[in-house]
Design an enzyme around this catalytic site. Sequence first.
Site, PDB file in Angstrom:
ATOM      1  N   ASP A 192     -10.128  -6.272   1.128  1.00 55.60           N
ATOM      2  CA  ASP A 192      -8.835  -6.504   1.746  1.00 55.60           C
ATOM      3  C   ASP A 192      -9.087  -6.720   3.230  1.00 55.60           C
ATOM      4  O   ASP A 192      -8.746  -5.889   4.053  1.00 55.60           O
ATOM      5  CB  ASP A 192      -7.917  -5.301   1.498  1.00 55.60           C
ATOM      6  CG  ASP A 192      -6.583  -5.748   0.927  1.00 55.60           C
ATOM      7  OD1 ASP A 192      -6.274  -6.943   1.022  1.00 55.60           O
ATOM      8  OD2 ASP A 192      -5.850  -4.902   0.400  1.00 55.60           O
ATOM      9  N   THR A 194       8.321  -5.802  -5.909  1.00 58.32           N
ATOM     10  CA  THR A 194       9.766  -5.952  -5.801  1.00 58.32           C
ATOM     11  C   THR A 194      10.328  -6.701  -7.009  1.00 58.32           C
ATOM     12  O   THR A 194      11.399  -6.373  -7.526  1.00 58.32           O
ATOM     13  CB  THR A 194      10.128  -6.674  -4.486  1.00 58.32           C
ATOM     14  OG1 THR A 194       9.778  -5.808  -3.392  1.00 58.32           O
ATOM     15  CG2 THR A 194      11.621  -6.977  -4.405  1.00 58.32           C
ATOM     16  N   SER A 239       6.469 -10.780  -5.429  1.00 55.85           N
ATOM     17  CA  SER A 239       5.413 -10.782  -6.448  1.00 55.85           C
ATOM     18  C   SER A 239       5.655  -9.655  -7.436  1.00 55.85           C
ATOM     19  O   SER A 239       6.394  -8.724  -7.180  1.00 55.85           O
ATOM     20  CB  SER A 239       4.055 -10.599  -5.783  1.00 55.85           C
ATOM     21  OG  SER A 239       4.063  -9.395  -5.052  1.00 55.85           O
ATOM     22  N   GLY A 270       0.786  -1.227   0.000  1.00 50.56           N
ATOM     23  CA  GLY A 270       0.000   0.000   0.000  1.00 50.56           C
ATOM     24  C   GLY A 270       0.820   1.279   0.000  1.00 50.56           C
ATOM     25  O   GLY A 270       0.251   2.359  -0.117  1.00 50.56           O
TER      26      GLY A 270
END
Lengths: 513, 513
Positions: free
Chosen positions: A267, A214, A205, A179
């Site tokens: 979420d 990343t 991911s 986030g």
Amino acid sequence: MPTSDKHLSLKRLAIDTYKENVAYLHRECALYRTEGFQALAKLEVRNGKRKILAVLNVVDDDAIVGTDEIGLSEQAFAQLGQKEGTQVAIAHAEPPASMDAVRRKLRGERLSAEDYNAITQDIADNRYSKVEMAAFVVTSGQTGLDRDEILYLTHAMAATGERATWEEPLVADKHCIGGIPGNRTSMIVVPIVAAHGLLIPKTSSRAITSPAGTADTMEVLAKVEIGPKRIREIVHALRGCMVWGGTAKLAPVDDILISVERPLGMDSLGQMVASILSKKIAAGSTHLLVDIPVGPSAKVRQMREALQLRKLFEYVGDRSGLHIEVIITDGRQPIGRGIGPVLEARDVLQVLGNDPDAPNDLRQKALRLAGRVIEFDPDVRGGEGYTIARDILDSGRAMAKLNAIIDRQGRQTRTIPPGSLSFEITAGRDGVVTAIHNQLMAHIARLAGAPMDKGAGVDLMKKLGDPVAKGDVLYRVHAEFPPDLQFARDQSRRNCGYTIGKPEDIPPYSFGL
Amino acid sequence: MPTSDKHLSLKRLAIDTYKENVAYLHRECALYRTEGFQALAKLEVRNGKRKILAVLNVVDDDAIVGTDEIGLSEQAFAQLGQKEGTQVAIAHAEPPASMDAVRRKLRGERLSAEDYNAITQDIADNRYSKVEMAAFVVTSGQTGLDRDEILYLTHAMAATGERATWEEPLVADKHCIGGIPGNRTSMIVVPIVAAHGLLIPKTSSRAITSPAGTADTMEVLAKVEIGPKRIREIVHALRGCMVWGGTAKLAPVDDILISVERPLGMDSLGQMVASILSKKIAAGSTHLLVDIPVGPSAKVRQMREALQLRKLFEYVGDRSGLHIEVIITDGRQPIGRGIGPVLEARDVLQVLGNDPDAPNDLRQKALRLAGRVIEFDPDVRGGEGYTIARDILDSGRAMAKLNAIIDRQGRQTRTIPPGSLSFEITAGRDGVVTAIHNQLMAHIARLAGAPMDKGAGVDLMKKLGDPVAKGDVLYRVHAEFPPDLQFARDQSRRNCGYTIGKPEDIPPYSFGL
């Protein structure tokens, strides 16, 4: 005249339907008529013992499928694993047995470990339609899962895929719940921790809804799509790696559920904990540092919610043989300057290269996290991790480690510059920066083309608390294609994401307590 | 190299994706690359002011779509309403704005009339994906809707489609909530009521999960797919009709939501009330009799649940200008003997023909319902309806009315016999029939081929309370194709649906009170 012959000839259709199997039958196909199938019904397609489930689309064009054929989308064809022309049988697919448990959940019941095992196994076997998965996700969303149910779901998801083992007593990992744009600490933490000697085989991911994961940023410097055997060799040699996790087949049901949760904008805390920890358990981690950023535009907006989330991580971790430390961090604004793969990689290299111009917030946060991971080492005294991490960074050993990892994974030969098209957003008045909206900055970077166009993104010139004069550049947007630049510009004009005000308007870091 | 030209050439793909729009882009299409679309993402496809939303499938075969083309499935192509070769623009579709309301519902909030209007409008405009619809259906399922919310949803759904008007003060209708095989009372009630002189323009559905809808059974005798103008002429001439409701575009959002609810096996009371009443309001009904069968294998299993449902119907009806009477009936077993279109039509003709062999339960139930509908007539004293209905039936006027309706709608020239293949299920021991399982009998009839094969189905020889000796035939299954017969036989062997026991084992009709 319908025939009683229940077989059709298999055909591969070059249509990519992502995580959903689709079967195509001709409207005049005898079996379609006889069986009373309906478009979007679920079929079972069988050849001997091999069988798959697929959603039916009805075709009116012989060129796509003939009346004695059944077409399968790419994924469905691969899953069935039979040659074109093979005779296959079809039947109505029964709804998955575990949907009974979903219906019980819907009525407000708690589910058992066996229920969660049955549900995740049926999902792994492609027995759930998107609609059935949505029902499961929604019923278990929000406060719908108690902590034992989160534990059951975590273990059930971890059990659906491969399981990595490292034959070492301590396998470290770190994870941020996400986030915060620009938050590329892993690329600094991993080299520091590996240089210290702890094992840290990091899988990451790619971005799904953010402007860079990343894996996307690391890919600017090195190859990240690496098979399990090569990963093992690299980690054995260097104590760490930074690769894309998609090839490892860890907790695949988690990926499937995410593909349903994301478009719904759901979420829930419980699903987040189960998602993260199922992946880590499957990855063979023994020690995990979880980063929970808190801020007005972060995923977690109140300190009390962060504490609740911490308890959930600890509860599930303790019952899963996974040692968990949770660190609550400042999530009031993006970390570093760059947002987007190339710009973030530049920040990371500045920090590792001890460039005096390196963004200090990224450096400090990475050191703090690396220090806490290093303290997983039983030989390190509590509180000494930060100093050790800083020594490793300042001495250049972290940069050397990153370079070693890059060389082993495969150095990118092409240097990608920031997108050649750009525009700047300037301050409309004098004051100090009192807010930078995380989601808005991420959205602008995505509109500019990130992560697909690696050079696209946003470069922040001012951060929270910085004084600005009217006309000062707040940030610069880079894109590679004119329409993307225009989309980003339109959004920046509607809402630039920055607020200029008085110093006392800046929310304190502990605002949510 | 990606291009900045944002246009693609439109192509119609002859693929029927039912109530879901699908767009097909080639993987090498410049726009697919530039825009960072992902398979199953939602696209907006636009030409000038015309625009539609569609789910993306990615294609790897030039024969399906070329790199400068966009393919649309049949429904999507029709909805866009443009010629092949038209240049269209595509963009990422924003999630529908009303999903915010769905998320609020998810958090436990009550929604307003405006929220329900926005949600149904977005669904009508195809802005919701299946997954988003499932989220809405699940959050509003079970006890999730209070009675005002049911009212809002009813009105919102009724407003999404056409609205029929009859220019008469009294437009009668009857509706059964379903779940009881063989329950073809409408085909007897409509001729009786129309013969009495009340206006009863009956539209019915085809079977979705049952072995026959009224439209399927009526179609054995007459054409049922009739346009609005012809329906008006028939009703004007005869006071009644029995046609398929699918052409009328009444409350289309209801059909879309049903396509999501059914596969989930969700049948919440609130959604049932909103679904039924939105259709009736749109159909221009002023007086409605609702039949709620109660029984151990019916949709409603407890009398208290039936009473709760009655209150909901009354609450919404009273606030919608729709006079509602609810009748609670015996739902312990199938009605009549036949299950499946041809066998049910035979039962109906026996009752209307005053055949001494006609199934008496079907006759009695139809008379009771017809009597209550006739009492909507202000000139009929309360309690006299049944006698009037019986006189109309016994005099042959109901049969004459049915024949008139059949002739006007278009008499079927072919007489379809029951399926030529058959097997019988016999009693395993002496005793009386103490239970006949509604869903199981429906399932066996469907496996045998109903409703697609009109002659397929189940013919019941024994009903609740009938004494049987070991070896007596309980029922006969008819099919048209050997594999269907085998599927039905396999199911009957696993569980034949009948229970034989002692007379005192029969549950009383008032069991649930």
